[in-house]
Design a protein around this motif. Structure first.
Motif, PDB file in Angstrom:
ATOM      1  N   VAL A  64      -6.876  18.683  18.097  1.00  0.00           N
ATOM      2  CA  VAL A  64      -8.128  19.262  17.607  1.00  0.00           C
ATOM      3  C   VAL A  64      -8.010  19.625  16.136  1.00  0.00           C
ATOM      4  CG1 VAL A  64      -9.689  21.234  17.840  1.00  0.00           C
ATOM      5  CG2 VAL A  64      -8.843  20.065  19.885  1.00  0.00           C
ATOM      6  N   SER A  65      -6.870  20.229  15.775  1.00  0.00           N
ATOM      7  CA  SER A  65      -6.661  20.604  14.370  1.00  0.00           C
ATOM      8  C   SER A  65      -6.631  19.362  13.470  1.00  0.00           C
ATOM      9  CB  SER A  65      -5.356  21.387  14.240  1.00  0.00           C
ATOM     10  OG  SER A  65      -5.089  21.700  12.890  1.00  0.00           O
ATOM     11  N   TRP A  66      -5.987  18.318  13.921  1.00  0.00           N
ATOM     12  CA  TRP A  66      -5.941  17.071  13.112  1.00  0.00           C
ATOM     13  C   TRP A  66      -7.310  16.444  12.996  1.00  0.00           C
ATOM     14  CZ3 TRP A  66      -7.196  12.069  14.497  1.00  0.00           C
ATOM     15  CH2 TRP A  66      -6.851  11.085  13.584  1.00  0.00           C
ATOM     16  N   PHE A  67      -8.053  16.453  14.093  1.00  0.00           N
ATOM     17  CA  PHE A  67      -9.379  15.827  14.070  1.00  0.00           C
ATOM     18  C   PHE A  67     -10.309  16.561  13.111  1.00  0.00           C
ATOM     19  CE2 PHE A  67     -13.712  15.279  15.669  1.00  0.00           C
ATOM     20  CZ  PHE A  67     -13.789  13.893  15.718  1.00  0.00           C
ATOM     21  N   ILE A  68     -10.199  17.845  13.007  1.00  0.00           N
ATOM     22  CA  ILE A  68     -11.075  18.613  12.112  1.00  0.00           C
ATOM     23  C   ILE A  68     -10.660  18.415  10.652  1.00  0.00           C
ATOM     24  CG2 ILE A  68     -11.774  20.959  11.499  1.00  0.00           C
ATOM     25  CD1 ILE A  68     -11.516  21.694  14.447  1.00  0.00           C
ATOM     26  N   ARG A  69      -9.359  18.322  10.400  1.00  0.00           N
ATOM     27  CA  ARG A  69      -8.846  18.305   9.024  1.00  0.00           C
ATOM     28  C   ARG A  69      -8.480  16.908   8.534  1.00  0.00           C
ATOM     29  NH1 ARG A  69      -3.936  22.257   9.393  1.00  0.00           N
ATOM     30  NH2 ARG A  69      -3.766  21.634   7.185  1.00  0.00           N
ATOM     31  N   ARG A  70      -8.756  15.853   9.257  1.00  0.00           N
ATOM     32  CA  ARG A  70      -8.325  14.517   8.863  1.00  0.00           C
ATOM     33  C   ARG A  70      -9.029  14.070   7.578  1.00  0.00           C
ATOM     34  NH1 ARG A  70     -12.391  13.720  12.481  1.00  0.00           N
ATOM     35  NH2 ARG A  70     -13.775  11.921  12.185  1.00  0.00           N
ATOM     36  N   ARG A  71      -8.395  13.197   6.771  1.00  0.00           N
ATOM     37  CA  ARG A  71      -8.901  12.724   5.473  1.00  0.00           C
ATOM     38  C   ARG A  71      -9.744  11.458   5.671  1.00  0.00           C
ATOM     39  NH1 ARG A  71      -5.848  14.922   1.259  1.00  0.00           N
ATOM     40  NH2 ARG A  71      -5.053  16.947   1.976  1.00  0.00           N
ATOM     41  N   ASN A  72     -10.805  11.333   4.861  1.00  0.00           N
ATOM     42  CA  ASN A  72     -11.605  10.113   4.865  1.00  0.00           C
ATOM     43  C   ASN A  72     -11.251   9.262   3.633  1.00  0.00           C
ATOM     44  OD1 ASN A  72     -12.786  11.498   2.748  1.00  0.00           O
ATOM     45  ND2 ASN A  72     -14.578  12.150   3.972  1.00  0.00           N
ATOM     46  N   ASP A  73     -11.969   8.137   3.433  1.00  0.00           N
ATOM     47  CA  ASP A  73     -11.643   7.224   2.328  1.00  0.00           C
ATOM     48  C   ASP A  73     -11.866   7.878   0.969  1.00  0.00           C
ATOM     49  OD1 ASP A  73     -10.944   5.336   4.142  1.00  0.00           O
ATOM     50  OD2 ASP A  73     -12.858   4.259   4.063  1.00  0.00           O
ATOM     51  N   ARG A  74     -12.935   8.644   0.810  1.00  0.00           N
ATOM     52  CA  ARG A  74     -13.226   9.276  -0.480  1.00  0.00           C
ATOM     53  C   ARG A  74     -12.125  10.265  -0.855  1.00  0.00           C
ATOM     54  NH1 ARG A  74     -17.847   9.248  -3.103  1.00  0.00           N
ATOM     55  NH2 ARG A  74     -18.917   8.480  -1.262  1.00  0.00           N
ATOM     56  N   GLN A  75     -11.662  11.081   0.153  1.00  0.00           N
ATOM     57  CA  GLN A  75     -10.600  12.042  -0.105  1.00  0.00           C
ATOM     58  C   GLN A  75      -9.284  11.327  -0.385  1.00  0.00           C
ATOM     59  OE1 GLN A  75     -10.814  14.327   3.507  1.00  0.00           O
ATOM     60  NE2 GLN A  75     -12.258  15.846   2.649  1.00  0.00           N
ATOM     61  N   ALA A  76      -9.044  10.225   0.334  1.00  0.00           N
ATOM     62  CA  ALA A  76      -7.820   9.461   0.098  1.00  0.00           C
ATOM     63  C   ALA A  76      -7.830   8.847  -1.302  1.00  0.00           C
ATOM     64  CB  ALA A  76      -7.670   8.376   1.161  1.00  0.00           C
ATOM     65  N   ALA A  77      -8.988   8.307  -1.778  1.00  0.00           N
ATOM     66  CA  ALA A  77      -9.083   7.721  -3.120  1.00  0.00           C
ATOM     67  C   ALA A  77      -8.879   8.781  -4.180  1.00  0.00           C
ATOM     68  CB  ALA A  77     -10.439   7.043  -3.285  1.00  0.00           C
ATOM     69  N   SER A  78      -9.467   9.960  -3.980  1.00  0.00           N
ATOM     70  CA  SER A  78      -9.316  11.034  -4.951  1.00  0.00           C
ATOM     71  C   SER A  78      -7.866  11.487  -5.026  1.00  0.00           C
ATOM     72  CB  SER A  78     -10.219  12.209  -4.554  1.00  0.00           C
ATOM     73  OG  SER A  78     -10.022  13.302  -5.426  1.00  0.00           O
ATOM     74  N   PHE A  79      -7.204  11.580  -3.845  1.00  0.00           N
ATOM     75  CA  PHE A  79      -5.800  11.985  -3.869  1.00  0.00           C
ATOM     76  C   PHE A  79      -4.936  10.937  -4.557  1.00  0.00           C
ATOM     77  CE2 PHE A  79      -1.561  11.799  -2.022  1.00  0.00           C
ATOM     78  CZ  PHE A  79      -1.112  13.096  -2.224  1.00  0.00           C
TER      79      PHE A  79
END
Length: 573
Positions: free
Chosen positions: A65-80
Motif C-alpha cells: 500500500v505504501s509503495w502504491f501510494i508513493r510510486r514514481r511516474n514518468d514525469r517524476q522519473a524524467a525530472s529526477f
C-alpha cells in the motif's frame, strides 16, 4: 529511446522505493512482534506462532500500500534523471514535446538522445539506508529468536493441567450422559412419575468441556446441589415412619393377611404392600350374588312366600360375607389409624416437620420429584377407620332388622362400601407413589455418588473414572499361617506351644552361683594354648620395626615358657 530511458529510471526508482517500504514495514512488524513476544515471555508463555502468521501478510500488505501510494511516474522519473545526470531538463522537455514533429522539437530530441546514450539506469541509486537495512535485519532476528524461547515450567505444568482437565471434563460429560440415559431407560412407571427425565437430561447437558478446573468443579457443585435438592424433595420420612409403626402393629394381628401386610410395611416394600391391600377390599366383582328363579312360579302365594324366604337367605349370606370381610378390614384399619393418631400426637408435641422440606407438601415446578398429595396419609388412614367403624355399626343394625323380619334397605350400605373401597384405592395409590419416590430417591443418590466420583476424577484425586462402581482388585495371593494344618520346623505357624514367664523373676536374677559349685571341666587343651603362644611369638618376631636384640629376647622368653610347660618338675623346683 528517450521514453525507454525514462521508464528504466522510473523502474529503478520504484524498485528502491519498494525496498524501503518493505524494510520499513518489516522493521515495524518486527518491533510489534518483539513487544507482543516479550509480553508473553514475561508471563512465562511461549510466543504463539499465530502472531507470526498474522503479522507476515500485514507486513507485505502495508509495504504494498505504501509503495502504491508513493510510486514514481514518468514525469517524476524524467525530472529526477535531469537533476541526477545534469541534463538541464532535457528529458522533461522531450517528454512534454512528445508527438510534435517540428524541426526544433526534432532537434531537441536528437540532442537529448545524444546526451543520454552513454548513461545507464544502473547509475540511479536505490536510496536504501544502511541503518534501515541493519535495523530491519536485527529486529527480524530478534523477533525470530523469541519464537524459540520455551515456556516456563510453571506454564508447562498449567498447560498440562488444562489439557488433562479438558480431557477429563469431556470424559465426565460423556459418562454422565450415558449414566443418566441408562438410568432413565431402567425406570418403571412409578419412578418416572416421581422423576422428571427431561429435566435430568437438561441438567447434564449443561455440563460443558472446559480447561478451567475451578469452573468445572463449580459446575459439578451446582449440579450436585440440584440433585440434592431433588433428593430432599423426595424425602418421605414422615410417611415411612408412619407405615413402619403401622407395620409393627399389624404384625401382632392374628390374621395371616394382616401379618403379611405388616411385614411388607415394616420392610418398606410398598409395591408388594399395595398388592396385598387388594385382599382387604369389600367389593368382589367376580362373584355374583345368588338370584331367585322367577321364570317358573307355581302360584302367586307360593311364589311370594318362596321369594321372601330366598331373599332372607340371600341377605343373611351377604351379611355373613360382609361381616367376615369387614372383620378382616377392621383388623387392618384399627392399627393403621392407631399408628396415625400416635404420630399426630408426636407431631403435636413439636415434631411437626413436613415432608420434602416443603410446608405445603408441594414442590417447585420442573424439579424431579415434584408431586402434589391430595390428602395427608394420617388423615386418610383415620378416615378409612372411621368409615369401617360406621359400616360395622350399619351391619349390626342390618342384622337386627333381619332378625325382626324386616326388609332393610342396603343402598346406603353399598354406597359406604364403595367409599371404603375408594379410600383403599387411594391408600394403594399412595403406597405406589411412595414406592416410586423411594426408588427415584435411591436413583438420585446413586447419581450423586457418581457425580462425587466425577468431581474426584476432575480434581485429580483418582486416575480412573468409574461412575458405575464396576471393577475392582484381583484376588490376593497371601495366606494365613494360623489356618494351615501342615507343620514346618522352620516356621512358627501357630502349632507349637510356648513357655511364657514373667520378666525379672528368673533364678539367675534372684540368686548367685559360685564357681566352685560347678561340676564341669574345661574343654581347652595345652596344645591349643601352645599353638596360640607360637602364633603370638611368630607374629612379633616377624615385624620389621622391632630391633633384633629385642626379637632374640622375646624368642628366648617364649622358649623358656614352652620348656617349663613341657617339664612340670622344673617349674616346681
Amino acid at each position: 529511446m528517450i521514453l525507454t530511458f525514462i521508464h528504466k529510471v522510473r523502474t529503478r526508482l520504484n524498485t528502491g522505493l519498494a525496498l524501503r517500504c518493505l524494510l520499513t514495514s518489516l522493521l515495524g512488524a518486527a518491533a510489534i512482534t518483539i513487544g507482543i513476544g516479550l509480553s508473553y515471555i514475561f508471563r512465562g508463555y511461549a510466543v504463539p506462532v499465530q502472531v507470526y502468521y498474522a503479522l507476515a501478510p500485514v507486513t507485505v500488505l502495508a509495504a504494498a500500500v505504501s509503495w502504491f501510494i508513493r510510486r514514481r511516474n514518468d514525469r517524476q522519473a524524467a525530472s529526477f534523471a535531469d537533476h541526477h545526470f545534469h541534463l538541464k531538463d532535457s528529458l522533461s522537455t522531450s517528454l512534454e514535446f512528445t508527438g510534435k514533429e517540428e524541426d526544433i522539437y526534432t532537434l531537441q530530441r536528437k540532442q537529448t538522445e545524444t546526451a543520454i546514450q552513454p548513461l545507464s539506469d544502473r547509475e540511479v541509486p536505490l536510496f536504501v539506508s544502511r541503518k534501515l537495512l541493519i535495523g530491519s535485519l536485527v529486529a527480524l532476528s530478534g523477533a525470530t529468536a523469541l519464537a524459540f524461547v520455551p515456556p516456563s515450567q510453571e506454564v508447562l505444568d498449567r498447560q498440562e493441567e488444562e489439557r488433562i482437565t479438558r480431557m477429563r471434563t469431556d470424559e465426565i460429560q460423556r459418562e454422565m450422559e450415558k449414566t443418566v440415559e441408562e438410568m432413565i431407560q431402567s425406570l418403571d412407571e412409578d419412578e418416572k412419575e416421581a422423576l422428571k427425565p427431561e429435566e435430568l437430561r437438561k441438567w447434564v447437558k449443561q455440563l460443558k468441556e472446559t480447561a478451567d478446573k475451578r469452573e468445572a468443579l463449580r459446575n459439578y457443585a451446582r449440579l450436585e446441589q440440584k440433585i440434592q435438592k431433588s433428593i430432599d424433595q423426595l424425602e418421605q420420612r414422615k410417611s415411612e415412619e408412619l407405615l413402619k409403626n403401622a407395620g409393627l402393629k399389624l404384625e401382632k394381628a392374628s390374621e395371616m393377611d394382616t401379618k403379611e401386610m405388616g411385614k411388607k410395611l415394616k420392610d418398606k416394600d410398598y409395591k408388594k404392600a399395595a398388592e396385598e391391600l387388594k385382599k382387604f377390599k369389600l367389593s368382589n366383582k367376580d362373584q355374583k350374588d345368588p338370584k331367585i328363579d322367577k321364570d317358573k312360579p307355581k302360584s302367586k302365594e307360593l311364589d311370594t312366600k318362596d321369594f321372601k324366604e330366598a331373599r332372607k337367605k340371600i341377605d343373611k349370606q351377604k351379611l355373613a360375607d360382609r361381616q367376615k370381610k369387614l372383620a378382616k378390614l377392621r383388623s387392618l384399619s384399627k392399627r393403621l389409624a392407631e399408628a396415625a393418631r400416635q404420630q399426630k400426637g408426636q407431631a403435636g408435641n413439636g415434631n411437626n416437620a413436613k415432608e420434602g422440606n416443603n410446608a405445603n407438601g408441594k414442590f417447585a415446578e420442573g424439579d424431579p420429584g415434584a408431586e402434589m398429595t391430595d390428602q395427608e396419609l394420617d388423615e386418610l388412614l383415620e378416615d378409612l377407620d372411621m368409615a369401617a367403624e360406621e359400616l360395622e355399626e350399619m351391619l349390626e343394625q342390618f342384622e337386627l332388622d333381619l332378625e325382626k323380619g324386616e326388609n332393610p334397605d342396603g343402598e346406603e350400605m353399598e354406597e359406604l362400601m364403595g367409599r371404603i373401597d375408594r379410600q383403599l384405592g387411594q391408600f394403594q395409590k399412595r403406597m405406589m407413589q411412595m414406592h416410586g419416590r423411594r426408588k427415584a430417591r435411591s436413583r438420585l443418590q446413586q447419581l450423586a455418588r457418581a457425580l462425587g466420583l466425577a468431581q474426584s476424577y476432575a480434581n485429580g484425586q483418582c486416575d480412573q473414572l468409574n461412575m458405575r462402581g464396576q471393577g475392582g482388585k484381583k484376588p490376593g495371593i497371601g495366606t494365613d499361617n494360623r489356618t494351615r494344618k501342615e507343620k514346618d520346623k522352620l516356621t512358627d505357624n501357630g502349632l507349637y506351644d510356648k513357655l511364657k514367664g514373667q520378666k525379672g523373676n528368673g533364678q539367675s536374677l534372684s540368686s548367685i552361683e559360685e564357681a566352685e559349685s560347678g561340676s564341669g571341666t574345661s574343654g581347652r587343651t595345652g596344645e591349643a594354648r601352645q599353638r596360640e603362644f607360637q602364633q603370638q611369638m611368630s607374629s612379633f618376631v616377624e615385624r620389621d620395626d622391632i630391633p633384633d636384640d629385642m626379637k632374640a629376647g622375646v624368642k628366648e622368653y617364649f622358649k623358656n615358657i614352652h620348656r617349663n610347660t613341657a617339664d612340670p618338675n622344673n617349674s616346681d623346683k
